[in-house]
Design a protein around this motif. Structure first.
Motif, PDB file in Angstrom:
ATOM      1  N   GLU A  41      16.461-114.022  -1.468  1.00 23.82           N
ATOM      2  CA  GLU A  41      16.438-113.884  -0.004  1.00 23.82           C
ATOM      3  C   GLU A  41      17.848-113.769   0.548  1.00 23.82           C
ATOM      4  O   GLU A  41      18.117-112.957   1.442  1.00 23.82           O
ATOM      5  N   ARG A  42      18.779-114.534  -0.008  1.00 24.32           N
ATOM      6  CA  ARG A  42      20.172-114.432   0.446  1.00 24.32           C
ATOM      7  C   ARG A  42      20.742-113.043   0.152  1.00 24.32           C
ATOM      8  O   ARG A  42      21.490-112.492   0.959  1.00 24.32           O
ATOM      9  N   GLN A  43      20.380-112.503  -1.019  1.00 28.03           N
ATOM     10  CA  GLN A  43      20.898-111.177  -1.352  1.00 28.03           C
ATOM     11  C   GLN A  43      20.368-110.121  -0.393  1.00 28.03           C
ATOM     12  O   GLN A  43      21.096-109.209   0.016  1.00 28.03           O
ATOM     13  N   ARG A  44      19.108-110.247  -0.002  1.00 24.49           N
ATOM     14  CA  ARG A  44      18.553-109.285   0.950  1.00 24.49           C
ATOM     15  C   ARG A  44      19.170-109.437   2.333  1.00 24.49           C
ATOM     16  O   ARG A  44      19.358-108.452   3.049  1.00 24.49           O
ATOM     17  N   VAL A  45      19.533-110.663   2.692  1.00 28.90           N
ATOM     18  CA  VAL A  45      20.230-110.864   3.964  1.00 28.90           C
ATOM     19  C   VAL A  45      21.611-110.208   3.911  1.00 28.90           C
ATOM     20  O   VAL A  45      22.047-109.564   4.868  1.00 28.90           O
ATOM     21  N   ALA A  46      22.300-110.369   2.775  1.00 28.32           N
ATOM     22  CA  ALA A  46      23.616-109.738   2.623  1.00 28.32           C
ATOM     23  C   ALA A  46      23.502-108.214   2.711  1.00 28.32           C
ATOM     24  O   ALA A  46      24.332-107.549   3.332  1.00 28.32           O
ATOM     25  N   ASP A  81      15.159-117.259  11.499  1.00 31.24           N
ATOM     26  CA  ASP A  81      15.597-118.511  12.116  1.00 31.24           C
ATOM     27  C   ASP A  81      16.053-119.551  11.094  1.00 31.24           C
ATOM     28  O   ASP A  81      16.375-120.687  11.454  1.00 31.24           O
ATOM     29  N   ARG A  82      16.109-119.174   9.821  1.00 30.00           N
ATOM     30  CA  ARG A  82      16.569-120.096   8.781  1.00 30.00           C
ATOM     31  C   ARG A  82      18.074-119.920   8.540  1.00 30.00           C
ATOM     32  O   ARG A  82      18.652-118.891   8.841  1.00 30.00           O
ATOM     33  N   ARG A  83      18.662-120.943   7.927  1.00 29.56           N
ATOM     34  CA  ARG A  83      20.057-120.874   7.516  1.00 29.56           C
ATOM     35  C   ARG A  83      20.119-120.543   6.019  1.00 29.56           C
ATOM     36  O   ARG A  83      19.155-120.759   5.284  1.00 29.56           O
ATOM     37  N   PRO A  84      21.267-120.018   5.528  1.00 28.08           N
ATOM     38  CA  PRO A  84      21.360-119.606   4.111  1.00 28.08           C
ATOM     39  C   PRO A  84      20.958-120.686   3.113  1.00 28.08           C
ATOM     40  O   PRO A  84      20.368-120.368   2.076  1.00 28.08           O
ATOM     41  N   ALA A  85      21.262-121.953   3.406  1.00 24.55           N
ATOM     42  CA  ALA A  85      20.918-123.032   2.475  1.00 24.55           C
ATOM     43  C   ALA A  85      19.408-123.180   2.292  1.00 24.55           C
ATOM     44  O   ALA A  85      18.957-123.767   1.298  1.00 24.55           O
ATOM     45  N   GLN A  86      18.625-122.649   3.217  1.00 26.08           N
ATOM     46  CA  GLN A  86      17.164-122.747   3.145  1.00 26.08           C
ATOM     47  C   GLN A  86      16.532-121.548   2.442  1.00 26.08           C
ATOM     48  O   GLN A  86      15.307-121.463   2.378  1.00 26.08           O
ATOM     49  N   GLN A 103      28.836-109.395  -5.121  1.00 25.80           N
ATOM     50  CA  GLN A 103      28.013-110.218  -6.007  1.00 25.80           C
ATOM     51  C   GLN A 103      27.730-111.574  -5.356  1.00 25.80           C
ATOM     52  O   GLN A 103      26.631-112.112  -5.452  1.00 25.80           O
ATOM     53  N   HIS A 104      28.743-112.140  -4.681  1.00 21.16           N
ATOM     54  CA  HIS A 104      28.572-113.396  -3.953  1.00 21.16           C
ATOM     55  C   HIS A 104      28.240-113.043  -2.504  1.00 21.16           C
ATOM     56  O   HIS A 104      28.893-112.214  -1.882  1.00 21.16           O
ATOM     57  N   TYR A 105      27.246-113.698  -1.950  1.00 22.40           N
ATOM     58  CA  TYR A 105      26.619-113.243  -0.712  1.00 22.40           C
ATOM     59  C   TYR A 105      27.534-113.330   0.501  1.00 22.40           C
ATOM     60  O   TYR A 105      27.416-112.531   1.435  1.00 22.40           O
ATOM     61  N   ALA A 106      28.465-114.310   0.523  1.00 21.06           N
ATOM     62  CA  ALA A 106      29.437-114.454   1.613  1.00 21.06           C
ATOM     63  C   ALA A 106      28.762-114.542   2.983  1.00 21.06           C
ATOM     64  O   ALA A 106      29.217-113.944   3.957  1.00 21.06           O
ATOM     65  N   THR A 129      22.264-118.886  11.467  1.00 17.02           N
ATOM     66  CA  THR A 129      20.947-118.469  11.009  1.00 17.02           C
ATOM     67  C   THR A 129      21.033-117.054  10.437  1.00 17.02           C
ATOM     68  O   THR A 129      22.056-116.368  10.568  1.00 17.02           O
ATOM     69  N   VAL A 130      19.949-116.630   9.801  1.00 22.01           N
ATOM     70  CA  VAL A 130      19.898-115.256   9.275  1.00 22.01           C
ATOM     71  C   VAL A 130      20.119-114.254  10.406  1.00 22.01           C
ATOM     72  O   VAL A 130      20.887-113.291  10.271  1.00 22.01           O
TER      73      VAL A 130
END
Length: 359
Positions: A138-143, A128-133, A82-85, A91-92
């Motif tokens: 989007e973070r969930q899809r990266v996870a 090329d972005r970091r999670p804070a951006q 649930q939390h992206y970790a 970067t992504v």
């Protein structure tokens, strides 16, 4: 890909049993959803499969191999929480590459995998972005991408969409279904959201108080719930439950639910005297008052766009309001007096003591 077998698994924390004698076979390539209310033990089952918890009894097998005592990193399973970790300083692209580097995958193959997964999840412009951006979606899809890029034997997903807003949750859910179809990899998905379970799972396993209550395809759960709990939990809006008295005369069973009487010629005559009758809101229609059925008064109208959910107080029935789903093409106003007709061929009958389904 992998098949997963749980054989009489039990797990206790202190004196409390959180998983009770659970036996479950998950087929190779299946998307199985574990669903239940908070505290039902579903996340603990996922952690047991992953190796993050050890069972107090029973065995766990992956592709027939006993992995009960094998460390998590040796099981070749990928978890999405649930939390992206995500690593905030990376970067992504670096987040996606991290697991591959730990497994000593070559740089060329790693780059190829990352590009393919990023494109399939629509995050190739974010590499090329970091999670804070990134936004929450989007973070969930990266996870998800970090798990997919590993190409594990199975995916274990613990309420991965619960932090998303409703619109994004719906679109990401569709992406997950497409991803499973494309990869064909075994997925075990945990959620408390029955709508999510019904739309995603090829089979759904319903849990209650640590026990497995029913495992079936989604529509089988909806049309043939094993007990009162499954009937109430699966389906939105929730099933109406009425305590009724069954009688048999001239080959027809009648169910007297206060002022509401249902003639049910298709039911067996050997029903117990008292039963709990489940009726879904879609299976009740409105009629003119005093037309032979039960009468009631509309207490609440919930407009859902293409339909409305009515909460109707039956005259002479000291029970919760009856929910009725109607089309918005025939609007009904508050305090309107209406008649109700129940489809007798769509009834669900449960034992009034045990809650078990009566056939």
């Amino acid at each position: 890909m992998a098949s997963i077998q749980l054989d009489h698994i039990e797990k206790r924390f202190g004196g409390r049993t959180v998983v009770r004698d659970l036996t479950l076979d998950i087929a190779d390539g299946e998307l199985l959803v574990l669903v239940g209310p908070s505290g039902s033990g579903k996340s603990t089952v996922l952690r047991l499969i992953a190796g993050l918890e050890s069972p107090d009894a029973g065995r766990i097998r992956i592709n027939g191999e006993d992995v009960t005592d094998i460390a998590p990193q040796q099981r070749d399973l990928a978890m999405v929480f649930q939390h992206y970790a995500l690593y905030p300083h990376m970067t992504v692209r670096e987040n996606l590459l991290f697991g591959l580097r730990m497994r000593q995958i070559s740089a060329a193959e790693s780059a190829e995998r990352v590009d393919a997964v990023a494109q399939s999840l629509g995050i190739d412009a974010l590499l090329d972005r970091r999670p804070a951006q990134l936004s929450g979606g989007e973070r969930q899809r990266v996870a998800l991408g970090r798990a997919v890029v590993r190409e594990p034997r199975a995916f274990l997903l613990d309420e991965p969409l619960s932090n998303l807003d409703p619109r994004l949750r719906g679109s990401t859910r569709a992406e997950l279904a497409l991803l499973h179809r494309r990869l064909g990899t075994t997925m075990v998905y945990v959620t408390h959201d029955q709508e999510e379970a019904m739309t995603l799972g090829s089979r759904v396993a319903v849990m209650q108080s640590g026990a497995l209550v029913q495992v079936a395809p989604p529509m089988a759960l909806y049309t043939s719930p094993a007990n009162r709990f499954v009937g109430e939990f699966i389906g939105s809006p929730a099933m109406n439950l009425l305590t009724c008295r069954a009688s048999h005369q001239d080959g027809v069973v009648s169910l007297a639910c206060g002022p509401l009487t249902i003639a049910a010629p298709t039911l067996a005559a050997d029903l117990p005297g008292s039963v709990v009758v489940g009726v879904r809101p879609h299976d009740i229609t409105l009629t003119a008052p005093d037309s032979g059925g039960a009468n009631g008064r509309v207490e609440v109208v919930e407009s859902l766009g293409s339909a409305s959910l009515l909460h109707v107080a039956l005259e002479g029935l000291a029970q919760p309001l009856v929910r009725v789903m109607i089309s918005d093409e025939a609007p009904v106003t508050l305090d309107a007096r209406v008649g109700l007709h129940v489809r007798h061929d769509r009834l669900h009958l449960f034992d009034s003591t045990t809650g078990a389904r009566l056939h």
